[in-house]
Every structure is written in C-alpha cells, then in structure tokens.
Design an enzyme around this catalytic site. Structure first.
Site, PDB file in Angstrom:
ATOM      1  N   LYS A  70       0.843  -1.198   0.000  1.00  0.00           N
ATOM      2  CA  LYS A  70       0.000   0.000   0.000  1.00  0.00           C
ATOM      3  C   LYS A  70       0.876   1.246   0.000  1.00  0.00           C
ATOM      4  O   LYS A  70       1.912   1.289   0.677  1.00  0.00           O
ATOM      5  CB  LYS A  70      -0.900  -0.033   1.241  1.00  0.00           C
ATOM      6  CG  LYS A  70      -1.952   1.062   1.316  1.00  0.00           C
ATOM      7  CD  LYS A  70      -2.848   0.850   2.536  1.00  0.00           C
ATOM      8  CE  LYS A  70      -3.896   1.917   2.692  1.00  0.00           C
ATOM      9  NZ  LYS A  70      -4.767   1.691   3.870  1.00  0.00           N
ATOM     10  N   SER A 145      -9.653   1.869   3.165  1.00  0.00           N
ATOM     11  CA  SER A 145      -8.807   2.640   2.270  1.00  0.00           C
ATOM     12  C   SER A 145      -7.834   1.793   1.449  1.00  0.00           C
ATOM     13  O   SER A 145      -7.262   2.263   0.478  1.00  0.00           O
ATOM     14  CB  SER A 145      -8.013   3.670   3.077  1.00  0.00           C
ATOM     15  OG  SER A 145      -7.130   3.020   3.977  1.00  0.00           O
ATOM     16  N   SER A 169      -9.777  -0.616   7.259  1.00  0.00           N
ATOM     17  CA  SER A 169      -9.219  -0.382   5.927  1.00  0.00           C
ATOM     18  C   SER A 169      -8.524  -1.574   5.284  1.00  0.00           C
ATOM     19  O   SER A 169      -8.167  -1.516   4.107  1.00  0.00           O
ATOM     20  CB  SER A 169      -8.247   0.801   5.961  1.00  0.00           C
ATOM     21  OG  SER A 169      -8.954   2.005   6.105  1.00  0.00           O
TER      22      SER A 169
END
Length: 478
Positions: A70, A145, A169
């Site tokens: 990420k 997210s 997330s």
C-alpha cells in the site's frame, strides 16, 4: 497453469520444488498488470523491473515472490505518495520495518497500490490520482482505504499484498473484493515507516488469497521493533502450523448489535449459514451483547481525526512534498500549500480533529470519546471471558456503486460500522469471503479474537475456508 493465480504458499512450494522460478511468476504477474490494471487501476506505481529483481533475489521465505505494498508504507527509493497531491513526489530514504522484514526473506516489490488519500475513506474514491475499481464489478468500489491492495490481490495482479487498517481499511476492502484481510492486534506489527493517520489505531496487515497466506505473511512481518515504541514484546508464533488444529469445543459469540436493522439481508443470511456449518463441527455458538457498539462510529470520528490533525501538521510545504507556487510570505505559503495539497476528505477530518482538540471543546469531545473507547474495550473483554472468538459480518452491505455515497460522508462512514470497534479496542480481526449476494458480489465474514490470539483467529478462519471453499467456487469477472 496461470502462475499469477497462485497463492503465496502455493508459489513458494512450486519454487522450492523447482517446478517454476521466481522470474516466471514475476513475468506472469507483470503480464496480468499490463492486461487488466488499465481497467481496475489498483497501482499508483508498478515495479516494471520485478522480473529482473526476481532473478537476483536470494532464497528465503518469500523466494522472489511479487508482493504489492500500500502506498502509505515507506519503500526506500520508490515513491510513497499516500495517494495525495501533497506527497506526489516523495521518495523515502528508508524502508518501513515490514518492508525490511520482507526484503530479508527475499520478496520482490510488485508495486505501490492506490488508497483513499492518507488512508481516509472507505471506497478508494478519495485518492488524489484516480478511483480504483472492483474486479468483481467495474462499476463498484473495491472498498477502502486499502482498495488498491485488495483489488490487486483479487485480480491476481500480485501474489499477496500489505495494507493498513485504522478503522477497517484492510477488512472492508477484503470483504468487497472476496479476499482475506487480517488486522493484527495493535502492537503485533511495527508501524515504523507507515505514514501516520491515527497513531493509536493504525496497524499494518496482510491481504491475501487464502488464510494460509495470511498466517504465513503475518509471521514474517510480526515482532518487536525498537523503532516503534508501541510494538509489543510478544513472541511470534508459528501461525501456519496451528491452522489445522481442531475447532471442536471452541465458543463463538454472535453480537446482536451486528445483526440488527440496516444490514443487507443476504449478508446476514450468508454469515449465519456459515456459522451453522461451524456448529456442525462441534463449535458452541451463543448470542451476546456489545452494548456500546452504537457509540463506536461517533467515538472513532472524534479520536481518529484528532490524531490525524496532529500527524498531518507536518505537511507544510517546507521540507518535502508539494509546495504552492504563488504565495506571499510564510503563513500564506502554509495556507495555500495545505489548501491545494490536501483533498476534501482529508481537510474535513483535519478540521474535525482540530475542533475537538480546541480549548473549550477538548473535555466535551476528545476526552469523552476516550472514555467511551474504554467502555467499548471493556465490552470485548467481558465477552472474551466466556468466548474464544466473535463472528460478525465485515460490512453491512456488499460493494456499492462508484459515486453512490461520495456526496454523503456520514453514509460513507457507516460502511465501517462493524470494523471500527476492533481498532478502538486494539484486538485482532480477519475478514474472509463466505459467499456471494444475488448480484454476484462477495460477502465478507469477520472473526474477532482476544489480543495477541491470532492463532485461534486464523484456525477458525481456516476451517471456514475449508467448509465454504470460496476460492474454489468463485472468481472475479475481470
């Protein structure tokens, strides 16, 4: 054999046997990215050198296997943008501890994945660059997210990935994309090198194709880190070895607050029917109450923005990142840089946090929220006195359409209603796919365990995986 479709454990096994090579796997992953990422947009940065990198990697637990990271986790020499204009050109001079640990085991970076800006969002629509799409339906969000990480795994554009979880997330996008997402106990995995959103809530974890992969990757990235004072001095277990232990006699709690009005009917039915499969395995199931659940969203959206307003104060256009071009003096430069550099959702949360920390409001909002957070934590402690794990839906709905909730922040915040309490309490949780709804979209089931009892969490998840066989029965359309 499509090598990019391999799970992490499968890929490692084939490499060890000499039946394939890390270069061949990297080549298959790179080809897949070229084929489908134009539609899905999971990656902000692709490592186009991953095949060459795989050739030069020494053997280890990850044997040159491509794993995505990420884009809020620092990677030395590779851009880490947090999907924000304010960090569009930031190249870290160091690796996050989790990246160092994976490098030591011979991983290859597949690329940096898209996210909601600074991990603030539940749909990956808040990225400053582009919206990521769900591989199961390109008109729907992948969750957030960590939407890019989940979408990349679901679409076989990497073998596994890392995400971060502040209020759901990792788990919510894993649920929306039909993959496995594990949020470890707070302190189990070092946060050093994770760009901070809310420091008392953030935690890095794996997003994978199988529960075995989650156990395998968690073992690699876990452990005490002197660079992170909040990382816990707890031994790292052999999580993978314990997966096949019998679940008979375990006690499962179903909190009534997580099965109330507002939940999509198919989600509730699929989760409860999966629990019945466990009952046939000799697992005891009973209903419980987590009475302070109704205050979790309000508590989270005071605590997290308050911490964010402090953490994000460092982005001012002085040392690194974006700086406004036209300004008159230092204060004007701060104002214009932050106004132009941050997106609407980030600015909204900074303002919320600053307000709740302001003189005259601190006691009424932030201090009260911290007290309610303690009550939420005690709810879990009471349940775990009599139960081994808690099972809930991961999200009240399956993946919603792109744009459906973007104009209504409060409705969007409620997407995380079943995941937020876990972060406030600091306990571990995993989302695993348990079926599809009538639109052919994945349904996620969440398992929650006692602090640092990831072994039990993974054991129950593994048995459900065997009983449901989601990966063997279903796959995305892309």
């Amino acid at each position: 054999m499509q090598l990019n479709r391999l799970s992490l454990v499968e890929a490692k096994r084939l490499v060890d046997k000499g039946e394939t090579s890390p270069e061949e796997i990297a080549e298959a992953v790179l080809k897949r990215i070229e084929e489908v990422d134009g539609k899905i947009k999971a990656y902000i940065t692709v490592n186009w050198s991953m095949v060459e990198d795989a050739k030069s990697v020494k053997n280890g637990k990850l044997s040159g296997i491509p794993i995505a990271v990420k884009d809020n986790i620092c990677t030395k020499g590779v851009k880490t943008t947090c999907a924000s204009k304010i960090l569009y050109n930031f190249v870290p001079p160091y690796d996050a501890t989790v990246v160092e640990k994976m490098k030591a085991e011979g991983y290859v970076l597949a690329g940096k994945t898209n996210l909601d800006e600074f991990a603030m969002g539940s749909s990956t629509e808040n990225s400053a660059f582009f919206t990521t799409r769900n591989p199961w339906d390109l008109e729907r969000v992948p969750g957030g997210s960590s939407g890019g990480s989940a979408a990349a795994v679901a679409a076989d554009m990497c073998i596994a990935s890392l995400g971060s979880d502040t209020g759901g997330s990792i788990r919510q996008p894993a649920a929306f994309c039909g993959v496995v997402g594990l949020k470890p106990t707070y302190g189990r995995v070092s946060r050093y090198g994770l760009v901070a959103f809310a420091s008392s809530l953030d935690q890095i974890g794996p997003i994978t194709k199988t529960v075995e992969d989650a156990a395998y990757l968690l073992e690699i990235i876990s452990g005490r880190d002197p660079m992170d004072s909040t990382s816990a001095p707890v031994d790292v277990e052999d999580f993978k070895q314990r997966l096949s232990e019998d679940v008979k006699g375990l006690r499962v709690a179903l909190p009534k607050e997580y099965f109330a009005e507002g939940i999509q009917g198919e989600v509730k039915e699929e989760v409860l029917s999966t629990v019945k499969l466990l009952e046939k395995e000799g697992v005891a199931v009973d209903e419980v109450s987590l009475p302070h659940t109704e205050y979790a969203v309000a508590t989270y959206y005071i605590v997290a923005p308050a911490e964010a307003s402090s953490n994000l104060a460092r982005y001012d256009g002085v040392k690194y990142g974006y700086r406004a071009e036209d300004f008159n003096g230092l204060i004007d430069m701060y104002f214009k840089t932050r106004s132009e550099g941050f997106g609407d959702e980030v600015k909204r949360r900074i303002m919320l946090g600053t307000y709740s920390l302001a003189s005259g409001y601190y006691d009424a909002y932030y201090l009260r929220a911290k007290k309610v957070r303690t009550l939420i934590k005690r709810d879990f402690e009471r349940v775990f006195e009599n139960f081994d794990v808690i099972i809930t839906p991961t999200s009240p709905t399956t993946a919603f359409r792109i744009g459906e909730k973007s104009s209504d922040p409060l409705t969007m915040y409620l997407s995380d209603i079943f995941t937020i309490s876990v972060n406030l309490a600091g306990v571990p949780a995993i989302s695993i796919p348990c079926g599809l709804d009538s639109n052919g979209l994945p349904i996620g089931l969440q398992i929650i365990a006692k602090p640092f009892d990831e072994a039990t969490l993974l054991k129950v998840a593994y048995r459900i995986q065997e009983l449901v066989d989601f990966r063997g029965r279903y796959s995305p359309k892309v």
